[in-house]
Design a protein around this motif. Structure first.
Motif, PDB file in Angstrom:
ATOM      1  N   VAL A  65      38.907  44.482  21.651  1.00 35.79           N
ATOM      2  CA  VAL A  65      38.251  45.035  22.837  1.00 35.79           C
ATOM      3  C   VAL A  65      38.757  46.465  23.015  1.00 35.79           C
ATOM      4  CG1 VAL A  65      37.954  44.851  25.346  1.00 35.79           C
ATOM      5  CG2 VAL A  65      38.079  42.780  23.950  1.00 35.79           C
ATOM      6  N   ARG A  71      44.106  51.967  29.840  1.00 38.98           N
ATOM      7  CA  ARG A  71      43.869  50.680  30.511  1.00 38.98           C
ATOM      8  C   ARG A  71      44.095  49.471  29.608  1.00 38.98           C
ATOM      9  NH1 ARG A  71      44.673  53.814  34.147  1.00 38.98           N
ATOM     10  NH2 ARG A  71      43.077  55.331  34.633  1.00 38.98           N
ATOM     11  N   ALA A  74      46.035  46.471  31.106  1.00 39.24           N
ATOM     12  CA  ALA A  74      45.323  45.775  32.185  1.00 39.24           C
ATOM     13  C   ALA A  74      44.194  44.944  31.583  1.00 39.24           C
ATOM     14  CB  ALA A  74      44.787  46.767  33.207  1.00 39.24           C
ATOM     15  N   ILE A  75      43.499  45.508  30.610  1.00 40.97           N
ATOM     16  CA  ILE A  75      42.427  44.769  29.935  1.00 40.97           C
ATOM     17  C   ILE A  75      43.024  43.552  29.224  1.00 40.97           C
ATOM     18  CG2 ILE A  75      40.742  44.880  28.061  1.00 40.97           C
ATOM     19  CD1 ILE A  75      40.386  47.904  28.822  1.00 40.97           C
ATOM     20  N   ASN A  77      45.737  41.976  29.983  1.00 42.79           N
ATOM     21  CA  ASN A  77      46.128  40.991  30.999  1.00 42.79           C
ATOM     22  C   ASN A  77      44.928  40.133  31.388  1.00 42.79           C
ATOM     23  OD1 ASN A  77      48.322  43.274  32.846  1.00 42.79           O
ATOM     24  ND2 ASN A  77      48.608  42.235  30.896  1.00 42.79           N
ATOM     25  N   GLY A  78      43.772  40.785  31.558  1.00 43.15           N
ATOM     26  CA  GLY A  78      42.548  40.050  31.915  1.00 43.15           C
ATOM     27  C   GLY A  78      42.155  39.063  30.836  1.00 43.15           C
ATOM     28  N   ILE A  79      42.263  39.497  29.576  1.00 39.14           N
ATOM     29  CA  ILE A  79      41.902  38.609  28.464  1.00 39.14           C
ATOM     30  C   ILE A  79      42.854  37.414  28.419  1.00 39.14           C
ATOM     31  CG2 ILE A  79      41.710  38.414  25.944  1.00 39.14           C
ATOM     32  CD1 ILE A  79      41.089  41.455  25.914  1.00 39.14           C
ATOM     33  N   ALA A  82      42.398  34.892  31.046  1.00 42.73           N
ATOM     34  CA  ALA A  82      41.202  34.074  30.806  1.00 42.73           C
ATOM     35  C   ALA A  82      41.424  33.101  29.653  1.00 42.73           C
ATOM     36  CB  ALA A  82      39.997  34.972  30.519  1.00 42.73           C
ATOM     37  N   LEU A  83      42.194  33.534  28.659  1.00 40.48           N
ATOM     38  CA  LEU A  83      42.425  32.710  27.464  1.00 40.48           C
ATOM     39  C   LEU A  83      43.926  32.591  27.204  1.00 40.48           C
ATOM     40  CD1 LEU A  83      39.784  34.398  25.075  1.00 40.48           C
ATOM     41  CD2 LEU A  83      39.490  32.236  26.305  1.00 40.48           C
TER      42      LEU A  83
ATOM     43  N   SER B  62      39.948  46.801  35.453  1.00 42.36           N
ATOM     44  CA  SER B  62      40.218  46.740  34.012  1.00 42.36           C
ATOM     45  C   SER B  62      40.517  45.299  33.584  1.00 42.36           C
ATOM     46  CB  SER B  62      41.394  47.645  33.646  1.00 42.36           C
ATOM     47  OG  SER B  62      41.116  48.977  34.031  1.00 42.36           O
ATOM     48  N   MET B  63      41.191  44.561  34.451  1.00 45.23           N
ATOM     49  CA  MET B  63      41.423  43.136  34.168  1.00 45.23           C
ATOM     50  C   MET B  63      40.100  42.382  34.140  1.00 45.23           C
ATOM     51  SD  MET B  63      44.769  42.443  36.514  1.00 45.23           S
ATOM     52  CE  MET B  63      46.214  43.491  36.339  1.00 45.23           C
ATOM     53  N   TYR B  65      37.320  43.652  33.284  1.00 42.54           N
ATOM     54  CA  TYR B  65      36.703  44.068  32.010  1.00 42.54           C
ATOM     55  C   TYR B  65      37.179  43.154  30.870  1.00 42.54           C
ATOM     56  CZ  TYR B  65      35.557  47.511  28.251  1.00 42.54           C
ATOM     57  OH  TYR B  65      35.081  48.155  27.139  1.00 42.54           O
ATOM     58  N   GLY B  66      38.502  42.943  30.832  1.00 42.15           N
ATOM     59  CA  GLY B  66      39.071  42.098  29.779  1.00 42.15           C
ATOM     60  C   GLY B  66      38.623  40.659  29.910  1.00 42.15           C
ATOM     61  N   ALA B  67      38.663  40.119  31.124  1.00 40.56           N
ATOM     62  CA  ALA B  67      38.297  38.718  31.325  1.00 40.56           C
ATOM     63  C   ALA B  67      36.815  38.495  31.034  1.00 40.56           C
ATOM     64  CB  ALA B  67      38.635  38.290  32.748  1.00 40.56           C
ATOM     65  N   ALA B  69      35.047  40.060  28.982  1.00 36.43           N
ATOM     66  CA  ALA B  69      34.827  40.141  27.532  1.00 36.43           C
ATOM     67  C   ALA B  69      34.990  38.776  26.860  1.00 36.43           C
ATOM     68  CB  ALA B  69      35.783  41.155  26.903  1.00 36.43           C
ATOM     69  N   THR B  70      35.712  37.865  27.526  1.00 37.01           N
ATOM     70  CA  THR B  70      35.888  36.520  26.956  1.00 37.01           C
ATOM     71  C   THR B  70      34.786  35.571  27.415  1.00 37.01           C
ATOM     72  OG1 THR B  70      37.157  35.550  28.795  1.00 37.01           O
ATOM     73  CG2 THR B  70      38.392  36.862  27.192  1.00 37.01           C
ATOM     74  N   ALA B  72      34.261  34.690  30.542  1.00 35.44           N
ATOM     75  CA  ALA B  72      34.627  33.990  31.774  1.00 35.44           C
ATOM     76  C   ALA B  72      33.938  34.631  32.971  1.00 35.44           C
ATOM     77  CB  ALA B  72      36.142  34.033  31.963  1.00 35.44           C
TER      78      ALA B  72
END
Ligand SMILES: Cc1ncc(C[n+]2csc(CCOP(=O)(O)OP(=O)(O)O)c2C)c(N)n1
Ligand code: SF4
Lengths: 250, 356
Positions: A65, A71, A74-75, A77-79, A82-83, B62-63, B65-67, B69-70, B72
């Protein structure tokens, strides 16, 4: 004939786009080898920065990604949130992680986010043509410090790994270099450990790698390695800056 | 029928997100939106989700954005100054075509402003906000039930179009208490998931990115986005009409002010003035179609807004400036009364009537 060295399965075969003598490529190759050796290529999602390594998604064989400058963590962390069962790593230049992305660097570590960050420190902004970075050394000439970094005007360089090591959520912090074959092996060991920390779910791991930028330093590849050894290594705290008991027992 | 419960606007949004299957929420507190993160911090983990208070709004988006992308379902919420910080991330989400739901509980501005309701972020919401030629799908609820229903639908719309969806409310809607039916979410259609990143196991690796260094590639991507925005304009314009059919004059208003405008229409009708209301529900795409039957028929229109005239530009375009369009506005957190709006309508369109 026995094959003694080949391209890691972690690399796609897309040729690196770096300048001659740039050590970004060595660091990426080491990460790819670690992913292969830990057998986690298919479990891993990388996050790329904006900078000279901004195209690393093309070079690896794992999912990737790419987002905005600074960022990546932070990106990531979001991934990871989620996973939680996947492996997430960020690859970032020093400007990306220690300049525009500082807030994410501090809080990713403070929260003990279970991701791995690789910081590549070449003491300036490579991609944009060699401007001052937060890591630029005292007196060092860049295009925005044409008379050398005057600390009265521009302040002092930041040693980010030292700051991160002070935060409880960071369980493994290492500062390494790829200037000699021995140090390349050392770097690979540190990167491997940083990924194993994540596999074990222990907390945040950061590996900072000192790297050359012959193009913007105005030096040959050989001279660049020498300059890195003589100027960067004495300034930056080197080695394992932090490894908790749990990490040592890995 | 599901029993009605009395809830605060912000909590209704949060509950709707849970019902819609939102699994992650990243946010940063700011009045008057904070009840959303507080409600979710309490209830989303019980529904198997994750709430994280980020280091700031840039981190939060940004978080997301990442989440996203999966694959969710993910949401963030904030209020005007915080939404300003999210503009970078929104531009990147739009470019990478990531389905993220964003709530803006509009407070006053510019600058730090105050905590009252304004509609001052209309331009920011509908005309870009961040850099680049992108559009958000913008939904503007005006009552409790709509806060609930549109929040739930926002997730489906984001998934369907692979585009960020912005729910634009304000400090009044967020803080008011109103009865709402917490209906179970209707089943979502199957969405294409062939683009998500979740580890390249048994498939080719995938990349989520938004860079285009060659101008030829850049143009091709922009054309792709343009086609999507055209489809949205074609299919998703929404509005409500209230006594518009035979109207001589139209009020155009959304959200909080549309609530007041409804009473104005009824009061005007009692006085014999044929006033109607068009209430945009989607602010982007702006419901131009709503105005087609009326632009040759009505004698004038007035937009009632909590800003110095933002939506009025879209109303003039939709009416092709065929009739005079006026603005009635209150600012800085103040709301207009029914009487003052009606007085403005009378003074503007029916001078002489006042003296009768
Ligand atoms: C918001 C934003 N500001 C500035 C830039 C321009 N920019 C691109 S890369 C970069 C610096 C990268 O330096 P570093 O992170 O040290 O990586 P290097 O290129 O040296 O590997 C800058 C300033 C940008 N892309 N986005
Ligand atoms: S500009 Fe510097 S950092 Fe960038 S690829 Fe060239 S040598 Fe490497």
């Amino acid at each position: 004939m026995e094959k003694v060295f080949g391209r890691s399965k972690g690399l796609s075969g897309t040729p690196f786009s770096f300048c001659p003598g740039c050590t970004h490529g060595i660091i990426m190759r080491l990460i790819a080898e670690v992913l292969e050796e830990l057998d986690i290529i298919e479990e891993t999602i990388g996050v790329s920065p904006v900078g000279c390594s901004g195209f690393c998604q093309d070079f690896f064989t794992c999912d990737f990604v790419s987002g905005a400058h600074g960022r990546a963590q932070a990106i990531g962390n979001g991934i990871k949130r989620a996973l939680p069962d996947k492996i997430v790593f960020t690859y970032q230049g020093d400007g990306d992680i220690a300049g525009i992305g500082t807030q994410h660097a501090i809080h990713t570590a403070a929260r003990g986010e279970k991701i791995t960050s690789i910081m590549v420190n070449n003491a300036l902004y490579g991609m944009t043509g060699g401007q001052m970075a937060p890591t630029t050394l005292k007196g060092m000439k860049t295009t925005t410090t044409p008379y050398g970094r005057e600390v009265e005007v521009y302040g002092y360089p930041i040693d980010l790994p030292k700051i991160i090591a002070a935060l409880d959520g960071a369980v493994y912090v290492a500062s390494v270099s790829v200037d000699t074959p021995k140090n390349v092996l050392q770097t690979k060991k540190a990167i491997k450990k940083a990924f194993r920390v994540q596999q074990a779910g222990l907390g945040f791991a950061l590996v900072s790698v000192l790297s050359t930028c012959p193009t913007n330093w105005g030096l040959s590849p050989q001279e660049s390695l020498k300059w890195l050894r003589e100027n960067m290594m004495p300034f930056y705290a080197m080695g394992e800056l932090k490894a908790t008991e749990e990490v040592k027992n890995l | 029928m599901v029993k009605k419960v009395l809830m605060k606007g912000n909590e209704i949004i949060a509950q709707a997100a849970i019902e819609a299957g939102c699994k992650l929420f990243f946010g940063y507190p700011i009045t008057p939106s904070t009840e959303i993160i507080e409600y979710l911090a309490k209830h989303l983990p019980k529904a198997g989700g994750t709430v994280l208070q980020a280091e700031d709004e840039i981190g939060a988006i940004s978080m997301c954005y990442g989440a996203a992308a999966t694959g969710a379902r993910v949401m963030t919420a904030s209020s005007s100054p915080g939404i300003s910080l999210k503009q970078e991330g929104l531009s990147y989400c739009a470019a990478a075509e990531l389905p993220v739901v964003v709530v803006n509980v509009n407070r006053t501005g510019p600058g730090l402003g105050g905590l009252g309701p304004m509609q001052s972020d209309y331009f920011q919401s509908t005309k870009g906000g961040g850099h680049g030629d992108y559009r958000l799908l913008v939904l503007a609820p005006s009552k409790a039930q709509e806060l609930y229903d549109l929040t739930m639908e926002a997730f489906d719309l984001a998934d369907k179009y692979r585009n960020p969806v912005l729910l634009l409310t304000d400090g009044f809607l967020g803080q008011m208490m109103e009865p709402v039916e917490l209906k179970p979410k209707p089943a979502s259609p199957e969405f294409d998931r062939s683009w998500i990143v979740n580890g390249a196991k048994g498939r080719k690796k995938r990349i989520i990115a938004s860079y285009a260094l060659s101008n030829e590639v850049g143009e091709a991507i922009n054309l792709h986005w343009e086609a999507k925005y055209k489809e949205l304009k074609e299919k998703e314009q929404r509005w409500e009409e209230f006594y518009a059919g035979d109207a001589d004059y139209l009020i155009v208003s959304y959200g909080t002010t549309a609530r007041i405008a409804k009473s104005v229409v009824l009061n005007a009708r009692r006085k014999g003035i044929k006033l109607g209301l068009i209430r945009p529900i989607t602010l982007w795409p702006f419901p131009e179609k709503a105005f087609l039957p009326y632009k040759e028929k009505i004698k004038g229109a007035v937009t009632v807004e909590l800003n110095t005239g933002q939506m009025i530009e879209d109303v003039k375009l939709a009416l092709e400036c065929k009739v005079p369009v006026h603005l009635y506005r209150r600012l800085g957190g103040m709301l207009p009364t029914e009487d003052e709006i009606l007085a403005f309508v009378e003074k503007t369109f029916c001078p002489g009537l006042e003296e009768v």
